[in-house]
Design a protein around this motif. Structure first.
Motif, PDB file in Angstrom:
ATOM      1  N   TRP A 114       0.830  -1.209   0.000  1.00 15.11           N
ATOM      2  CA  TRP A 114       0.000   0.000   0.000  1.00 15.11           C
ATOM      3  C   TRP A 114       0.862   1.256   0.000  1.00 15.11           C
ATOM      4  CZ3 TRP A 114      -4.176  -1.340   4.256  1.00 15.11           C
ATOM      5  CH2 TRP A 114      -4.962  -2.397   3.784  1.00 15.11           C
ATOM      6  N   LEU A 115       1.959   1.231   0.780  1.00  9.90           N
ATOM      7  CA  LEU A 115       2.826   2.409   0.857  1.00  9.90           C
ATOM      8  C   LEU A 115       3.498   2.673  -0.492  1.00  9.90           C
ATOM      9  CD1 LEU A 115       4.442   1.864   4.372  1.00  9.90           C
ATOM     10  CD2 LEU A 115       2.571   3.409   3.764  1.00  9.90           C
ATOM     11  N   ASP A 116       3.909   1.598  -1.175  1.00 15.66           N
ATOM     12  CA  ASP A 116       4.483   1.773  -2.516  1.00 15.66           C
ATOM     13  C   ASP A 116       3.454   2.379  -3.462  1.00 15.66           C
ATOM     14  OD1 ASP A 116       6.839   0.696  -1.627  1.00 15.66           O
ATOM     15  OD2 ASP A 116       6.409  -1.332  -2.382  1.00 15.66           O
ATOM     16  N   TRP A 117       2.221   1.926  -3.329  1.00 15.95           N
ATOM     17  CA  TRP A 117       1.137   2.481  -4.159  1.00 15.95           C
ATOM     18  C   TRP A 117       0.921   3.954  -3.825  1.00 15.95           C
ATOM     19  CZ3 TRP A 117      -3.416   4.874  -3.007  1.00 15.95           C
ATOM     20  CH2 TRP A 117      -4.338   5.023  -4.046  1.00 15.95           C
ATOM     21  N   ARG A 118       0.958   4.266  -2.535  1.00  8.61           N
ATOM     22  CA  ARG A 118       0.724   5.645  -2.100  1.00  8.61           C
ATOM     23  C   ARG A 118       1.768   6.585  -2.676  1.00  8.61           C
ATOM     24  NH1 ARG A 118       1.398   7.146   4.153  1.00  8.61           N
ATOM     25  NH2 ARG A 118       3.557   6.759   3.539  1.00  8.61           N
ATOM     26  N   ASP A 119       2.998   6.129  -2.754  1.00  7.33           N
ATOM     27  CA  ASP A 119       4.066   6.993  -3.263  1.00  7.33           C
ATOM     28  C   ASP A 119       3.867   7.343  -4.733  1.00  7.33           C
ATOM     29  OD1 ASP A 119       5.240   6.965  -0.790  1.00  7.33           O
ATOM     30  OD2 ASP A 119       6.630   5.330  -1.270  1.00  7.33           O
ATOM     31  N   ARG A 120       3.069   6.565  -5.433  1.00  5.08           N
ATOM     32  CA  ARG A 120       2.872   6.807  -6.862  1.00  5.08           C
ATOM     33  C   ARG A 120       1.547   7.509  -7.174  1.00  5.08           C
ATOM     34  NH1 ARG A 120       4.169   1.338  -6.829  1.00  5.08           N
ATOM     35  NH2 ARG A 120       2.066   0.817  -7.586  1.00  5.08           N
ATOM     36  N   HIS A 121       0.744   7.788  -6.151  1.00  2.00           N
ATOM     37  CA  HIS A 121      -0.568   8.389  -6.380  1.00  2.00           C
ATOM     38  C   HIS A 121      -0.769   9.599  -5.473  1.00  2.00           C
ATOM     39  CE1 HIS A 121      -1.009   4.284  -7.900  1.00  2.00           C
ATOM     40  NE2 HIS A 121      -1.981   4.743  -8.673  1.00  2.00           N
ATOM     41  N   SER A 122      -1.669  10.454  -5.897  1.00  2.00           N
ATOM     42  CA  SER A 122      -1.953  11.668  -5.125  1.00  2.00           C
ATOM     43  C   SER A 122      -3.049  11.403  -4.095  1.00  2.00           C
ATOM     44  CB  SER A 122      -2.395  12.790  -6.075  1.00  2.00           C
ATOM     45  OG  SER A 122      -3.574  12.411  -6.768  1.00  2.00           O
ATOM     46  N   ASN A 123      -3.099  12.302  -3.110  1.00  6.45           N
ATOM     47  CA  ASN A 123      -4.141  12.279  -2.080  1.00  6.45           C
ATOM     48  C   ASN A 123      -4.291  10.908  -1.410  1.00  6.45           C
ATOM     49  OD1 ASN A 123      -6.133  13.336  -0.473  1.00  6.45           O
ATOM     50  ND2 ASN A 123      -7.777  13.010  -1.951  1.00  6.45           N
ATOM     51  N   PRO A 124      -3.200  10.352  -0.896  1.00 11.99           N
ATOM     52  CA  PRO A 124      -3.289   9.016  -0.325  1.00 11.99           C
ATOM     53  C   PRO A 124      -3.833   8.977   1.105  1.00 11.99           C
ATOM     54  CG  PRO A 124      -1.071   9.819  -0.142  1.00 11.99           C
ATOM     55  CD  PRO A 124      -1.850  10.890  -0.863  1.00 11.99           C
ATOM     56  N   SER A 125      -3.924  10.132   1.771  1.00  8.71           N
ATOM     57  CA  SER A 125      -4.306  10.136   3.180  1.00  8.71           C
ATOM     58  C   SER A 125      -5.726   9.612   3.404  1.00  8.71           C
ATOM     59  CB  SER A 125      -4.204  11.550   3.746  1.00  8.71           C
ATOM     60  OG  SER A 125      -5.080  12.430   3.055  1.00  8.71           O
ATOM     61  N   ILE A 126      -6.530   9.590   2.385  1.00  4.61           N
ATOM     62  CA  ILE A 126      -7.912   9.174   2.554  1.00  4.61           C
ATOM     63  C   ILE A 126      -8.041   7.690   2.877  1.00  4.61           C
ATOM     64  CG2 ILE A 126      -8.894  10.956   1.084  1.00  4.61           C
ATOM     65  CD1 ILE A 126      -8.940   8.981  -1.196  1.00  4.61           C
ATOM     66  N   TYR A 127      -6.989   6.921   2.738  1.00  4.97           N
ATOM     67  CA  TYR A 127      -7.093   5.482   2.973  1.00  4.97           C
ATOM     68  C   TYR A 127      -6.750   5.066   4.400  1.00  4.97           C
ATOM     69  CZ  TYR A 127      -7.790   5.380  -1.964  1.00  4.97           C
ATOM     70  OH  TYR A 127      -8.306   5.611  -3.215  1.00  4.97           O
ATOM     71  N   HIS A 128      -6.441   6.031   5.246  1.00  2.92           N
ATOM     72  CA  HIS A 128      -6.320   5.772   6.683  1.00  2.92           C
ATOM     73  C   HIS A 128      -5.393   4.607   7.011  1.00  2.92           C
ATOM     74  CE1 HIS A 128      -9.543   8.621   7.078  1.00  2.92           C
ATOM     75  NE2 HIS A 128     -10.331   7.883   6.325  1.00  2.92           N
ATOM     76  N   ILE A 129      -4.180   4.643   6.509  1.00  2.00           N
ATOM     77  CA  ILE A 129      -3.250   3.554   6.789  1.00  2.00           C
ATOM     78  C   ILE A 129      -2.103   4.007   7.708  1.00  2.00           C
ATOM     79  CG2 ILE A 129      -3.745   2.360   4.631  1.00  2.00           C
ATOM     80  CD1 ILE A 129      -1.185   3.518   3.484  1.00  2.00           C
ATOM     81  N   THR A 130      -2.249   5.202   8.291  1.00  3.08           N
ATOM     82  CA  THR A 130      -1.183   5.746   9.126  1.00  3.08           C
ATOM     83  C   THR A 130      -0.868   4.839  10.305  1.00  3.08           C
ATOM     84  OG1 THR A 130      -1.839   7.978   8.508  1.00  3.08           O
ATOM     85  CG2 THR A 130      -0.416   7.749  10.431  1.00  3.08           C
ATOM     86  N   ASN A 131      -1.868   4.363  11.028  1.00  2.00           N
ATOM     87  CA  ASN A 131      -1.644   3.513  12.196  1.00  2.00           C
ATOM     88  C   ASN A 131      -0.972   2.200  11.819  1.00  2.00           C
ATOM     89  OD1 ASN A 131      -2.842   5.435  13.820  1.00  2.00           O
ATOM     90  ND2 ASN A 131      -4.850   4.458  13.793  1.00  2.00           N
ATOM     91  N   LEU A 132      -1.403   1.623  10.723  1.00  3.65           N
ATOM     92  CA  LEU A 132      -0.777   0.374  10.278  1.00  3.65           C
ATOM     93  C   LEU A 132       0.671   0.600   9.883  1.00  3.65           C
ATOM     94  CD1 LEU A 132      -3.673  -1.116   8.125  1.00  3.65           C
ATOM     95  CD2 LEU A 132      -2.721  -2.115  10.197  1.00  3.65           C
ATOM     96  N   GLU A 133       0.937   1.741   9.255  1.00  6.70           N
ATOM     97  CA  GLU A 133       2.303   2.062   8.841  1.00  6.70           C
ATOM     98  C   GLU A 133       3.223   2.133  10.072  1.00  6.70           C
ATOM     99  OE1 GLU A 133       4.674   5.638   6.487  1.00  6.70           O
ATOM    100  OE2 GLU A 133       2.507   5.754   6.801  1.00  6.70           O
ATOM    101  N   GLU A 134       2.741   2.759  11.139  1.00  2.26           N
ATOM    102  CA  GLU A 134       3.542   2.889  12.356  1.00  2.26           C
ATOM    103  C   GLU A 134       3.790   1.533  13.000  1.00  2.26           C
ATOM    104  OE1 GLU A 134       1.373   5.590  14.758  1.00  2.26           O
ATOM    105  OE2 GLU A 134       1.939   7.377  13.585  1.00  2.26           O
ATOM    106  N   GLU A 135       2.809   0.657  12.962  1.00  7.73           N
ATOM    107  CA  GLU A 135       2.956  -0.675  13.588  1.00  7.73           C
ATOM    108  C   GLU A 135       3.953  -1.546  12.840  1.00  7.73           C
ATOM    109  OE1 GLU A 135      -0.877  -2.391  13.761  1.00  7.73           O
ATOM    110  OE2 GLU A 135      -1.677  -0.939  15.195  1.00  7.73           O
ATOM    111  N   CYS A 136       4.102  -1.314  11.533  1.00  7.30           N
ATOM    112  CA  CYS A 136       4.947  -2.189  10.710  1.00  7.30           C
ATOM    113  C   CYS A 136       6.349  -1.638  10.526  1.00  7.30           C
ATOM    114  CB  CYS A 136       4.291  -2.417   9.361  1.00  7.30           C
ATOM    115  SG  CYS A 136       2.799  -3.446   9.460  1.00  7.30           S
ATOM    116  N   ILE A 137       6.641  -0.478  11.068  1.00 10.95           N
ATOM    117  CA  ILE A 137       8.008   0.082  10.949  1.00 10.95           C
ATOM    118  C   ILE A 137       8.931  -0.636  11.933  1.00 10.95           C
ATOM    119  CG2 ILE A 137       9.408   2.119  11.362  1.00 10.95           C
ATOM    120  CD1 ILE A 137       7.129   3.790  10.323  1.00 10.95           C
TER     121      ILE A 137
END
Length: 339
Positions: free
Chosen positions: A316-339
């Motif tokens: 999902w993060l790779d996809w987000r880097d290639r597209h605009s307005n990615p914040s609408i998919y609410h993946i911030t919490n998951l991103e923090e857990e997987c770092i």
């Protein structure tokens, strides 16, 4: 001796109970009435025994009529008819078990009919046919049987059938009816057939909402929603679905909100969603390990409470880097857990 016994036999039926007891549909029932004019005060009327309301109401300010928490086991033909002024009629919590055809005749201004919290077991054909209202409340009854075309030619904005005992769905119930919001929450329905809603007429420029929260639906079959091009809401949270069949949204152009929260879905792929435009997709508290970025066409995706894998988050993060307005998919919490 024989003549004496014969005389007693002839006299007895008339001497015992010679004064018949009086009763009616409304037996010692108190009716509260109000007018829409704010200067009118609430009035109450006691009906000792009668089969009809109209004679008590039509000469009074009675746009709002309330009979609540009394004993009215049965509504008979014409018992609630010819109330030409009434706009809001509440008959809630009265133990009503049966409603006969013709009960609600000639109610030209009726907007709200509240029959909630009674003991109604069956909705027969003809009870509500041709009524034109905003709201019909049949929630919190014991309805388990609905007759063929029981809601045919019914014109409503909102129909509430929550908290009953309905275990199957028939598309024939609503033939040629117009209902904008149909709430069937907390019944016992296990399956929705193909073209479940296509016999319902669709008012121009309006979209339909259907609510099946807390039933026992196990899967959505193909073509369930076909026949209706636009839905405002499809709400199926709190069921037992583990999969969505391909083609389930065939024929549907747009769904504003699709709520599939609190089910057992382990996958949702782009082929299942087809070409339908979904603005908000709610998938909280399912069993999803991953979702393909191919479905990321909506404005909002809610996926809290799923066991999403970190590998999927990276995709999902790779996809987000290639597209605009990615914040609408609410993946911030998951991103923090997987770092």
């Amino acid at each position: 001796m024989f003549l004496l016994y014969a005389s007693i036999a002839l006299i007895a039926p008339y001497s015992i109970g010679c004064k018949p007891s009086k009763s009616g549909v409304f037996d010692n029932v108190t009716v509260l009435i109000k007018g829409l004019d704010k200067t009118t005060t609430e009035d109450s009327i006691l009906i000792e025994f009668d089969d009809s309301l109209s004679k008590y109401l039509n000469n009074k300010p009675s746009e709002i009529v309330i009979i609540r928490n009394q004993f009215i086991p049965k509504l008979e033909t014409n018992s609630v008819a010819d109330l030409t002024k009434v706009q809001n009629l509440t008959l809630a919590g009265n133990g009503i078990r049966e409603i006969q055809q013709g009960t609600f005749q000639n109610l030209p201004n009726l907007k709200v009919l509240n029959l909630s919290r009674n003991s109604i077991e069956e909705v027969r054909i003809g009870i509500f046919t041709d009524l034109r209202m905003h709201d019909l409340y049949l929630d919190h009854n014991k309805i388990s049987r609905i007759g063929y075309k029981a809601f045919s030619k019914l014109h409503l904005k909102n129909l509430f059938l929550r908290n009953n005992r309905i275990s199957r769905w028939s598309k024939d119930w609503f033939a040629d009816s117009s209902v904008l919001v149909l709430d069937m929450g907390y019944n016992l329905i296990e399956e929705l057939p193909p073209n479940a809603f296509h016999l319902m007429s669709k008012p121009a420029n309006n979209s339909m909402s259907i609510i099946f929260t807390g039933n026992q639906v196990k899967k959505l079959n193909s073509h369930v929603f076909s026949g209706v091009s636009t839905y405002d809401r499809i709400v199926l949270d709190g069921n037992s679905m583990d999969r969505l069949a391909p083609g389930v949204f065939d024929g549907v152009r747009r769904v504003n909100v699709l709520n599939l929260n609190n089910n057992s879905l382990s996958e949702v792929n782009a082929d299942v969603l087809g070409t339908v435009q979904i603005d908000v997709l709610m998938l909280e508290d399912n069993k999803l390990r991953c979702l393909s970025t191919d479905i990321f066409r909506m404005e909002e995706l809610d996926i809290d409470g799923n066991p999403i894998s970190c590998f999927c988050v990276k995709t999902w993060l790779d996809w987000r880097d290639r597209h605009s307005n990615p914040s609408i998919y609410h993946i911030t919490n998951l991103e923090e857990e997987c770092i």
